[in-house]
Scaffold this motif. Structure first.
Motif, PDB file in Angstrom:
ATOM      1  N   GLN A  13       0.837  -1.202   0.000  1.00 52.33           N
ATOM      2  CA  GLN A  13       0.000   0.000   0.000  1.00 52.33           C
ATOM      3  C   GLN A  13       0.872   1.253   0.000  1.00 52.33           C
ATOM      4  O   GLN A  13       2.024   1.222   0.458  1.00 52.33           O
ATOM      5  N   PRO A  87       2.535   5.334  -5.413  1.00 45.73           N
ATOM      6  CA  PRO A  87       2.069   4.624  -6.621  1.00 45.73           C
ATOM      7  C   PRO A  87       3.013   4.790  -7.810  1.00 45.73           C
ATOM      8  O   PRO A  87       3.179   3.856  -8.605  1.00 45.73           O
ATOM      9  N   THR A  90       5.712   2.193  -8.722  1.00 45.74           N
ATOM     10  CA  THR A  90       5.343   0.925  -9.361  1.00 45.74           C
ATOM     11  C   THR A  90       6.154   0.708 -10.627  1.00 45.74           C
ATOM     12  O   THR A  90       6.184   1.564 -11.521  1.00 45.74           O
ATOM     13  N   THR A 109       4.580  -3.261  -6.946  1.00 42.71           N
ATOM     14  CA  THR A 109       3.317  -2.586  -7.212  1.00 42.71           C
ATOM     15  C   THR A 109       2.869  -1.873  -5.947  1.00 42.71           C
ATOM     16  O   THR A 109       2.747  -2.504  -4.885  1.00 42.71           O
ATOM     17  N   SER A 111      -0.136   0.144  -4.474  1.00 41.54           N
ATOM     18  CA  SER A 111      -1.544   0.422  -4.754  1.00 41.54           C
ATOM     19  C   SER A 111      -2.375   0.129  -3.518  1.00 41.54           C
ATOM     20  O   SER A 111      -2.056  -0.770  -2.732  1.00 41.54           O
TER      21      SER A 111
END
Length: 112
Positions: A13, A87, A90, A109, A111
């Motif tokens: 996250q 983000p 990524t 990643t 997200s």
């Protein structure tokens, strides 16, 4: 032959942390500059961080203060500690050795 094996990628996250590892073989690790690069979809591969054989480091402006590269010559391993992930971090992250060799990449990643 030279092998660079990355690990530690995954889904995290925003604001989270990950640590990437790259285990090297087939090179004189202690004599090699090591680096981390990344490539996002549709983008060129870009430098994230490098560490010289003497331990000096350099970072892309976008990751300064959030990422830290380090090396353990006894384990022939280079690390990338990534904190406060965004983000836009990524990408597929690649290990680079001695100006010549690349790992297979590990996906990161970020997200919610």
């Amino acid at each position: 032959q030279v092998q660079l094996v990355e690990s530690g990628g995954g889904l995290v996250q925003p604001g989270g942390s990950l640590r990437l590892s790259c285990a090297a073989s087939g090179i004189i690790f202690s004599m090699s500059a090591m680096g981390w690069y990344r490539q996002a979809p549709g983008m060129q591969r870009e430098l994230v961080a490098i560490i010289t054989r003497g331990g000096s480091t350099n970072y892309a402006d976008s990751v300064k203060g959030r990422f830290a590269i380090s090396r353990d010559n006894a384990k022939s391993t280079v690390y990338l500690q990534m904190n406060s992930l965004k983000p836009e971090d990524t990408a597929v992250y690649y290990c680079h050795a001695g100006g010549h060799y690349w790992g297979q990449g590990t996906q990161v990643t970020v997200s919610s």
